[in-house]
Motif scaffolding. Structure first.
Motif, PDB file in Angstrom:
ATOM      1  N   LYS A 174      -7.817 -27.511  -0.241  1.00 50.93           N
ATOM      2  CA  LYS A 174      -7.865 -28.242  -1.982  1.00 50.93           C
ATOM      3  C   LYS A 174      -7.667 -26.898  -2.812  1.00 50.93           C
ATOM      4  CE  LYS A 174     -11.424 -30.087  -4.868  1.00 50.93           C
ATOM      5  NZ  LYS A 174     -12.656 -30.568  -5.064  1.00 50.93           N
ATOM      6  N   LYS A 175      -7.767 -25.894  -2.428  1.00 49.37           N
ATOM      7  CA  LYS A 175      -7.381 -24.805  -3.361  1.00 49.37           C
ATOM      8  C   LYS A 175      -5.821 -24.599  -3.173  1.00 49.37           C
ATOM      9  CE  LYS A 175     -11.562 -21.768  -2.683  1.00 49.37           C
ATOM     10  NZ  LYS A 175     -12.109 -20.823  -2.001  1.00 49.37           N
ATOM     11  N   LEU A 176      -5.329 -24.899  -1.901  1.00 49.97           N
ATOM     12  CA  LEU A 176      -3.622 -25.092  -1.924  1.00 49.97           C
ATOM     13  C   LEU A 176      -2.917 -26.289  -2.328  1.00 49.97           C
ATOM     14  CD1 LEU A 176      -3.609 -22.994   1.577  1.00 49.97           C
ATOM     15  CD2 LEU A 176      -3.288 -22.079  -0.732  1.00 49.97           C
ATOM     16  N   GLY A 177      -3.781 -27.017  -2.935  1.00 49.40           N
ATOM     17  CA  GLY A 177      -3.163 -28.430  -3.202  1.00 49.40           C
ATOM     18  C   GLY A 177      -1.937 -28.360  -4.158  1.00 49.40           C
ATOM     19  N   TYR A 178      -2.260 -27.190  -5.034  1.00 44.74           N
ATOM     20  CA  TYR A 178      -1.150 -27.024  -5.979  1.00 44.74           C
ATOM     21  C   TYR A 178       0.255 -26.966  -5.387  1.00 44.74           C
ATOM     22  CZ  TYR A 178      -1.533 -21.942  -5.043  1.00 44.74           C
ATOM     23  OH  TYR A 178      -1.599 -20.863  -4.616  1.00 44.74           O
ATOM     24  N   ALA A 179       0.251 -26.033  -4.102  1.00 37.43           N
ATOM     25  CA  ALA A 179       1.479 -25.649  -3.664  1.00 37.43           C
ATOM     26  C   ALA A 179       2.413 -26.637  -3.182  1.00 37.43           C
ATOM     27  CB  ALA A 179       1.082 -25.010  -2.276  1.00 37.43           C
ATOM     28  N   GLU A 180       3.678 -26.789  -3.677  1.00 35.02           N
ATOM     29  CA  GLU A 180       4.610 -27.752  -3.428  1.00 35.02           C
ATOM     30  C   GLU A 180       5.825 -26.965  -2.491  1.00 35.02           C
ATOM     31  OE1 GLU A 180       5.290 -31.081  -4.702  1.00 35.02           O
ATOM     32  OE2 GLU A 180       3.254 -31.138  -5.450  1.00 35.02           O
ATOM     33  N   PRO A 181       6.304 -27.593  -1.551  1.00 33.12           N
ATOM     34  CA  PRO A 181       7.312 -26.939  -0.642  1.00 33.12           C
ATOM     35  C   PRO A 181       8.611 -26.650  -1.297  1.00 33.12           C
ATOM     36  CG  PRO A 181       7.195 -29.395  -0.069  1.00 33.12           C
ATOM     37  CD  PRO A 181       6.033 -28.976  -0.939  1.00 33.12           C
ATOM     38  N   GLY A 182       8.871 -27.451  -2.533  1.00 31.25           N
ATOM     39  CA  GLY A 182      10.121 -27.241  -3.330  1.00 31.25           C
ATOM     40  C   GLY A 182      11.323 -28.147  -2.664  1.00 31.25           C
ATOM     41  N   LYS A 183      11.243 -28.537  -1.519  1.00 27.92           N
ATOM     42  CA  LYS A 183      12.179 -29.296  -1.026  1.00 27.92           C
ATOM     43  C   LYS A 183      11.798 -29.981   0.301  1.00 27.92           C
ATOM     44  CE  LYS A 183      16.073 -28.050   2.397  1.00 27.92           C
ATOM     45  NZ  LYS A 183      16.994 -26.967   2.961  1.00 27.92           N
ATOM     46  N   THR A 184      12.787 -31.093   0.271  1.00 29.85           N
ATOM     47  CA  THR A 184      12.134 -32.028   1.394  1.00 29.85           C
ATOM     48  C   THR A 184      13.310 -31.607   2.768  1.00 29.85           C
ATOM     49  OG1 THR A 184      11.675 -33.863   0.004  1.00 29.85           O
ATOM     50  CG2 THR A 184      12.066 -34.237   2.259  1.00 29.85           C
ATOM     51  N   PHE A 185      12.700 -31.366   3.999  1.00 27.58           N
ATOM     52  CA  PHE A 185      13.422 -30.772   5.102  1.00 27.58           C
ATOM     53  C   PHE A 185      13.903 -32.032   5.883  1.00 27.58           C
ATOM     54  CE2 PHE A 185      10.821 -27.233   3.748  1.00 27.58           C
ATOM     55  CZ  PHE A 185      11.839 -26.374   3.681  1.00 27.58           C
ATOM     56  N   THR A 186      15.044 -31.930   6.490  1.00 27.47           N
ATOM     57  CA  THR A 186      15.651 -32.776   7.163  1.00 27.47           C
ATOM     58  C   THR A 186      14.846 -32.616   8.652  1.00 27.47           C
ATOM     59  OG1 THR A 186      17.347 -31.471   8.308  1.00 27.47           O
ATOM     60  CG2 THR A 186      17.608 -33.103   6.189  1.00 27.47           C
ATOM     61  N   ARG A 187      15.111 -33.675   9.526  1.00 29.96           N
ATOM     62  CA  ARG A 187      14.334 -33.488  10.900  1.00 29.96           C
ATOM     63  C   ARG A 187      14.825 -32.389  11.677  1.00 29.96           C
ATOM     64  NH1 ARG A 187      12.310 -38.302  13.844  1.00 29.96           N
ATOM     65  NH2 ARG A 187      11.573 -37.602  15.672  1.00 29.96           N
ATOM     66  N   ASP A 188      16.165 -32.099  11.633  1.00 27.26           N
ATOM     67  CA  ASP A 188      16.921 -31.205  12.058  1.00 27.26           C
ATOM     68  C   ASP A 188      16.373 -29.678  11.885  1.00 27.26           C
ATOM     69  OD1 ASP A 188      18.358 -33.043  13.942  1.00 27.26           O
ATOM     70  OD2 ASP A 188      20.210 -32.974  12.442  1.00 27.26           O
ATOM     71  N   GLU A 189      16.185 -29.720  10.466  1.00 24.87           N
ATOM     72  CA  GLU A 189      15.876 -28.498   9.708  1.00 24.87           C
ATOM     73  C   GLU A 189      14.542 -27.946  10.279  1.00 24.87           C
ATOM     74  OE1 GLU A 189      17.929 -27.939   5.466  1.00 24.87           O
ATOM     75  OE2 GLU A 189      16.400 -29.534   5.678  1.00 24.87           O
ATOM     76  N   ILE A 190      13.653 -29.162  10.428  1.00 25.31           N
ATOM     77  CA  ILE A 190      12.415 -28.785  10.955  1.00 25.31           C
ATOM     78  C   ILE A 190      12.140 -28.381  12.239  1.00 25.31           C
ATOM     79  CG2 ILE A 190      10.033 -30.098  11.549  1.00 25.31           C
ATOM     80  CD1 ILE A 190      10.362 -31.743   8.873  1.00 25.31           C
ATOM     81  N   ASN A 191      12.876 -28.965  13.071  1.00 26.96           N
ATOM     82  CA  ASN A 191      13.060 -28.671  14.400  1.00 26.96           C
ATOM     83  C   ASN A 191      14.053 -27.505  14.898  1.00 26.96           C
ATOM     84  OD1 ASN A 191      11.034 -30.470  15.288  1.00 26.96           O
ATOM     85  ND2 ASN A 191      12.684 -32.113  14.992  1.00 26.96           N
ATOM     86  N   GLU A 192      14.545 -26.852  13.846  1.00 27.18           N
ATOM     87  CA  GLU A 192      15.416 -25.698  13.922  1.00 27.18           C
ATOM     88  C   GLU A 192      14.733 -24.421  14.656  1.00 27.18           C
ATOM     89  OE1 GLU A 192      17.749 -23.389  10.943  1.00 27.18           O
ATOM     90  OE2 GLU A 192      18.853 -25.041  11.553  1.00 27.18           O
ATOM     91  N   ARG A 193      15.282 -23.978  15.683  1.00 30.47           N
ATOM     92  CA  ARG A 193      14.638 -22.683  16.165  1.00 30.47           C
ATOM     93  C   ARG A 193      15.463 -21.460  15.678  1.00 30.47           C
ATOM     94  NH1 ARG A 193      11.816 -25.020  21.353  1.00 30.47           N
ATOM     95  NH2 ARG A 193      10.804 -26.665  20.425  1.00 30.47           N
TER      96      ARG A 193
END
Length: 72
Positions: A53-72
């Motif tokens: 709830k305290k971190l509810g204000y946080a926004e990632p600033g960008k939507t990541f693609t599936r490839d970006e999320i799974n990138e290692r």
């Protein structure tokens, strides 16, 4: 300290006592430790929700693609 009585399979109790003995402790001490953890676990959900709830204000600033999320 208050005494309580539990019922359990006799062989399981003996195995637990042996394990505690090998750990240089007692089954009674292990149970008290478990009981403390059990009681505290109920509060972890509330603590997690409070942090989220305290971190509810946080926004990632960008939507990541599936490839970006799974990138290692």
């Amino acid at each position: 300290m208050k005494n309580i009585t539990f019922s359990a399979n006799e062989s399981l109790i003996e195995e637990a006592r042996e394990k505690a003995r090998l750990e240089n402790t007692s089954l009674n001490k292990r149970f008290r430790e478990w009981l403390e953890q059990y009681v505290r676990r109920g509060n972890q959900k509330e603590e997690f929700q409070s942090v989220m709830k305290k971190l509810g204000y946080a926004e990632p600033g960008k939507t990541f693609t599936r490839d970006e999320i799974n990138e290692r």
